[in-house]
Design an enzyme around this catalytic site. Structure first.
Site, PDB file in Angstrom:
ATOM      1  N   HIS A  47      -7.419  -0.262   6.380  1.00 22.34           N
ATOM      2  CA  HIS A  47      -6.987  -1.649   6.588  1.00 22.34           C
ATOM      3  C   HIS A  47      -7.022  -2.039   8.069  1.00 22.34           C
ATOM      4  O   HIS A  47      -7.348  -3.176   8.404  1.00 22.34           O
ATOM      5  CB  HIS A  47      -5.601  -1.874   5.995  1.00 22.34           C
ATOM      6  CG  HIS A  47      -5.603  -1.846   4.497  1.00 22.34           C
ATOM      7  ND1 HIS A  47      -6.307  -2.748   3.748  1.00 22.34           N
ATOM      8  CD2 HIS A  47      -5.009  -0.994   3.604  1.00 22.34           C
ATOM      9  CE1 HIS A  47      -6.146  -2.474   2.449  1.00 22.34           C
ATOM     10  NE2 HIS A  47      -5.375  -1.404   2.340  1.00 22.34           N
ATOM     11  N   SER A  51       0.825  -1.216   0.000  1.00 18.70           N
ATOM     12  CA  SER A  51       0.000   0.000   0.000  1.00 18.70           C
ATOM     13  C   SER A  51       0.854   1.259   0.000  1.00 18.70           C
ATOM     14  O   SER A  51       1.976   1.270   0.523  1.00 18.70           O
ATOM     15  CB  SER A  51      -0.887   0.037   1.260  1.00 18.70           C
ATOM     16  OG  SER A  51      -1.721  -1.086   1.325  1.00 18.70           O
TER      17      SER A  51
END
Lengths: 460, 460, 460, 460
Positions: free
Chosen positions: B398, B318
């Site tokens: 997340h 990410s």
């Protein structure tokens, strides 16, 4: 009857079986252990259940996990008997509704202070939404979740007839289903003999107006001069929600036996001028109150107009379910302007016959009953009201949709059911495309019932 | 760039074009005449429009007809320019909301008298539901009606950023879409190179994290050791709602350039141990606020677990979108315990470079920047909060889903975008299946951020 | 029987009807005028027909046009009665075969001079190919052309039984169909209750071994512990070419009534160890001589092995169609070592009973017939030969495929058909995967018949 | 070029890879052990191979097993290099053909004695069928077997160009493919932008006439005023066999650059009057000699006529591939009546320019070349013959199909390829539906070339 390879109950249990099977494949994420309850859900199990419900609502572990827990809950529900299911639903109704005290507090605040930001209104809306709505939604994420909710609603409808305390829950689930089964989400499909047998057997099971006698009968109803249409929901692809059967003929059909005669010669669908809607059946008790019939008829008309440009007339061939009862009531009342001298006795003999065959024989052997019965039936359809609308339920449905009363048919259905409902009389409601909107409007706003000159003639 | 055969705008206009086309085929039943409005919707046209809206809501002619009128309304909307659309929506917001006076009257009554039958509560609910909700639903019955509402919501989101008075309308439409796009209605599909080009070009257009450079790049991302999954709504079958791209690799990937290198040899997907989620893109501005990402990741994990039983590790690769801004803020502040002597100057030179290439050159030529930047970035991820949650938006997503911070990757993305976001640093968030629920719970309730010992090591 | 909504004849006429319909839509290119022939094809019409055939073969106007003319020819064929069709085919057989004189000339030349270029051989091949082969191929380009040729072959098979002069034509069409129905072109499909009713009714019509009694019976045969597989040709997608019915059970099944009992409890297909092939039916008379059964059984075994890894045993439950006739012959012969003293009289009484019910009653009431009949039947299967192979046709089929005789079953089929074929005895042929190749080889090359020790025990 | 994500070679190897993979899943029945050969197939391996081939042909173990052995053989073939494949095919050609001595013996017998039963003829046919035909058929039963044979044929075509001894094998495989790819087995499909990318990339790879420059170019060629059609075989569903690209325009198009210009405005396909076939490409070298183009054009015309009733004109926009060569030959010849004084020098300068750009510049700057080149080109098309037919290959194809020469187009294709082929001239062949048959007939029987009066005007 021996030919029926399916009944509604077995259809539903099979579906539930599939659901149960689907839910055994629990996600790798948010795995939830099983919930074992006794079928009748005794008090001890209620405690376990309450806890599981609270966990779903708290969504501890996240929304994905919560839905896994809801799956366990749904699975447990499926294994309960009716007693247990009632107690399960009652628990939700009693403990997972809105909190009226909190609501009242917010309402008072709202009435006292300005709510410029709208946050009080938002809070009120929130407090008016019972936690059970969240539970319902959580069931939806699972395989066959939509079907599960529709079947749970069917339980609610059944239980509500006899048991108190479920109305609010029932209404809220109905509202949810009204939103989820909005016409915009449904698929209209034409059903032919090329459809899966597993789907076609459901038509046999679900047909509510003129029973489908056998697979041969069904095949005849799906032949080239007949058609059948149904609405489907994308999440219940194997379940017709409502279906209509149409005969493509020349001229207005007045006799259901001729329509269903499988030895009759085939018409060429390209050349006929009339489409007769002779049966509409809702299939899901759980969708009671979700209006689909009006849209179905008009979508089918659209499709037929596009496919068969020679069609000029769209009409039903419908039962008159309330006529016999009306007639019996009329005969009971001492004074009524509806009967001419002598008619009462003549008709009493008829209605006294408990067996349909007897009534049919009386009608057949006395040639003179047709005028009086047709006159009374047209009176029943045109003048008998329940509040603003027509007293007859089928009539009320079609008039609301914008149809008019076109024609009465003497001995149009002399089957047992037909004799019981209306002493064999059937009626055509006609959908004239250009008049539908204004017929609807007149009926809805002022209760005006449109009918053909033929019908007006009978009234005299 | 020349290779892009599609951009989002053209995707949307094409869709709208199709809708417009679909709506021209107006039903044989309830035909409604056209509504011609000028693009900017001047005051004179507002009057016409208001009348048409009222007719839809009154449903004169019946519900089927009302939806035909709504089609005309929708068609007219599509032909307006932004000015006109704003005025169209503002008209709805101003005139078709709830009537607060009526509501207040009912509220008072409710607070004063017992409501045993629940009819007052029902009335309150009704009065709290603005007429515009009915309008929204009426749009749904038409071809591409769902897409129409999603696109109208996109307009509302855009206009709400700059114009007042649309919040309530926007929120209500969001609520409706939350219900209609419930995860239970969506289809998860794996997208391969065998998908229609007309669908694949939308991935190229919509990819938001690591731009898809060409059809070759796309093909590489759909090769056997990559996969792509998307959610679809049954009424928007050509539109991916959100999609995720996954690389199947051995070991934790820390470098996006290696992942996207189309000259890299193929891995055998049957034998790899790790699935790296390297890009998630929402595609529909109109679905802002409708949460799909959490479900997408976990459904994909489920599918991968089933198909590739050798997979052991599920993680993301990410970006850290907020790190550079955080670093610049830190360098601005006069006193901070985060910087050791000398580091400020060293870093100021770096952040002063406006061009990404310059920053990259500085990093490449000064060997010693890695320790300080990695320390600061791990600090940023672990300690910087916005209220209870993590300051970084991707991180917050997340962690909310139950992942933990696993690994920082030096120069994991030295593209222009990567340098701008985080001076090239990337991060892996890891989804340990057994810990997801408790990680989520700890993060949600107490803001606790879980991380690996590697990350804790960097913090020192 | 009344429940049969279809018979083979009606299936075929419907198909032909569709073909006829398809061919009415004649191409814009190479349009060909219609050919009207009288049903019995009198001599005057033969002339017209001959001319049309010649035009097809000359392909004046090009190959596309020629196929349009062939369509007209095919259309005309469909409208002939049996007399006319025979004359149509006889015309082809008589006038569109090879020209033996031309052939002989080339053969002489070939035998006299070297053919280095191979051109003489090519010419011979060409002269050996009758013009009718070209006609056959031209029919293929039309809608349902493959089905047309299969049905025309069925006519040829029927006519050849009684009429002379069609053998060569029949053989050539068979050769063409052998090539076109090569196993590589066929699709194996599993047929479930989810298949179209229009397909399933064909199973009812075509089942040749154990008649399907009703739709309920069919549904039972497609339940989860049963399966049905068929081969399809991509150009005849609605026609199963051959199908096999399999029961999934525990242990070797010896009784067909138990297998077909729809009140028997369902087995869990995941846990059973045995697959019993209890019925194989060819459906197309026109494919006589095209071998499909061997491939079907082995493809189905492959599929079952892949889907149900617990299966260990693959066997048939088969009739013994030739046993009763063999028994009667044996009883007729004056001297035979097969019968022990007294057995002849005992058995004569049995075979004298013309009604199956009588025979069954005799067997049921005399307890002692089992040993002698089982001994004779095993003798029949193991020792009675027709040339190299087994005398029994079903046995010969399975032994050729590599199976062995596994078990005889006393009263395995006491239906009328079962009593007539074999006085109720059924047999299991077993396919042991490891032995199939060598069993086949031993049987084919030396006529060796493999059987289990049980069978050898019965022989003594 | 960088934009091509696929070339023919990679398409084929991927297919072969899939085949290889498919064949690894060997059947449970008739399992066959692997065959490992060295890529160049040295003599030692030839022995092993010969034995395996003989086993296939003997079909020991039965026909199902034989096909498993053939799978092993096919698998081994795929792993050979070109040298090895040639030796593999040469082995078949040398050792598995017909046995001429046996044949000769039968022929003699046939010439000497009457063959009333036809058994000698049958034997001759049998002896004329080489064993390799059986091998070919055995390959067919395997996954992608048809594609395997087509690719093996492509090898044969390639090898036959340079190596001796494969002609007979090549011809026989061609005959088999002619039968299996009969038009009656093929599907015509319209290809749109909604087709799988994996299919569309093959169009880019296979396009042979006007190279597809990019995915944007492809998308433009599939837009609403363009269409593309292809034939597919049901056993090669991912492989277009031949495809044609059509532009829907008003009036006869004479310029390929205008047709391919993606910035040109879209025509409304419902209103245009002309369909221009501007590119036809065969895709499978292995199907050389299998005629598909004529059927493709006429089927597409049929489909267009049905869908777009306003179409009046069907024509091609075609290259003139042989014109430049013809022109150069003409200029070489000392005496020719075709050239007027001075033209030779003028044209020599043009043909001397080796670079297309130079030739184009000469043409552009000298205004006066058009008349002479158009005159010579029309002469070339109308008068230059090769035996009975037209000298130009593209022209010969369309005239055989029944088209006529309609119009020459000056600078219709000034791309590099266009200049090389015909100095930029393009030609329209027109398919007048009413004339196709007679045009074909006149051309085929007497070589008569039909053309428009425009063309005749140019000739003068």
């Amino acid at each position: 009857m021996h030919f029926k390879s399916i009944d509604t109950r077995s259809v539903i249990s099979r579906t539930l079986g599939n659901i149960a099977w689907g839910w055994k494949r629990i996600s790798a994420v948010g795995d939830a252990s099983n919930l074992v309850l006794r079928p009748e859900l005794p008090d001890a199990d209620i405690k376990v259940l309450r806890k599981q419900m609270q966990e779903c609502l708290n969504a501890r572990g996240g929304e994905v996990s919560a839905r896994s827990h809801a799956a366990v809950l749904g699975q447990a529900y499926l294994e309960l008997n009716d007693e247990g299911r009632y107690r399960f639903l009652k628990l939700i109704a009693d403990e997972f509704g809105i909190t009226e005290d909190d609501l009242a507090a917010t309402l008072k605040q709202y009435l006292q202070e300005p709510d410029d930001s709208g946050s009080l209104l938002a809070q009120i809306k929130d407090q008016l939404t019972p936690p059970w709505m969240k539970l319902f939604t959580q069931f939806n994420a699972l395989p066959s979740g939509v079907k599960f909710l529709v079947d749970m609603r069917a339980d609610l409808v059944r239980f509500s007839r006899e048991q108190p305390g479920l109305n609010s829950l029932n209404n809220d689930l109905q509202q949810l289903l009204v939103s989820w089964f909005d016409i915009g989400f449904l698929d209209l499909k034409r059903i032919t003999w090329d459809e899966p047998a597993s789907l076609l057997e459901k038509l046999i099971a679900y047909e509510a107006v003129h029973e489908i006698q056998s697979w041969d009968d069904l095949k005849n109803r799906l032949d080239t001069d007949r058609c059948c249409y149904a609405f489907f929901h994308p999440r219940m692809p194997d379940e017709p929600l409502i279906f209509v059967q149409v005969a493509l003929v020349n001229g207005m059909s007045g006799n259901i036996h001729e329509l269903l005669d499988d030895s009759a010669p085939l018409e060429d669908p390209e050349s006929v001028d009339t489409a007769i809607f002779y049966s509409i059946s809702n299939t899901q008790l759980g969708l009671r109150g979700v209006s689909l019939g009006d849209f179905l008829i008009k979508r089918v008309v659209d499709d037929l107009v596009g496919r068969l440009p020679n069609l000029r007339t769209f009409a039903t061939l419908s039962p008159v379910p309330g006529f016999r009862q009306f007639l019996e009531n009329t005969l009971e009342s001492d004074e009524t302007p509806l009967l001419k001298p002598g008619e009462r006795d003549q008709l009493k003999e008829l209605t006294a016959s408990r067996e349909s065959d007897d009534a049919y024989e009386i009608i057949e052997t006395r040639g003179n009953l047709e005028p009086v019965l047709m006159r009374l039936c047209s009176h029943y359809l045109v003048n008998e009201k329940r509040e603003l609308g027509a007293a007859d339920s089928v009539e009320n449905f079609h008039l609301t949709n914008g149809a008019r009363i076109e024609q009465l048919n003497w001995l149009g259905d002399h089957s047992e059911a037909g004799m019981k409902r209306s002493l064999g009389i059937m009626v055509n409601y006609r959908y004239k495309l250009a008049d539908i909107e204004k017929n609807h409007e007149a009926y809805i706003t002022s209760g005006e019932i449109k009918c053909s000159s033929k019908i007006r003639g009978l009234l005299k």
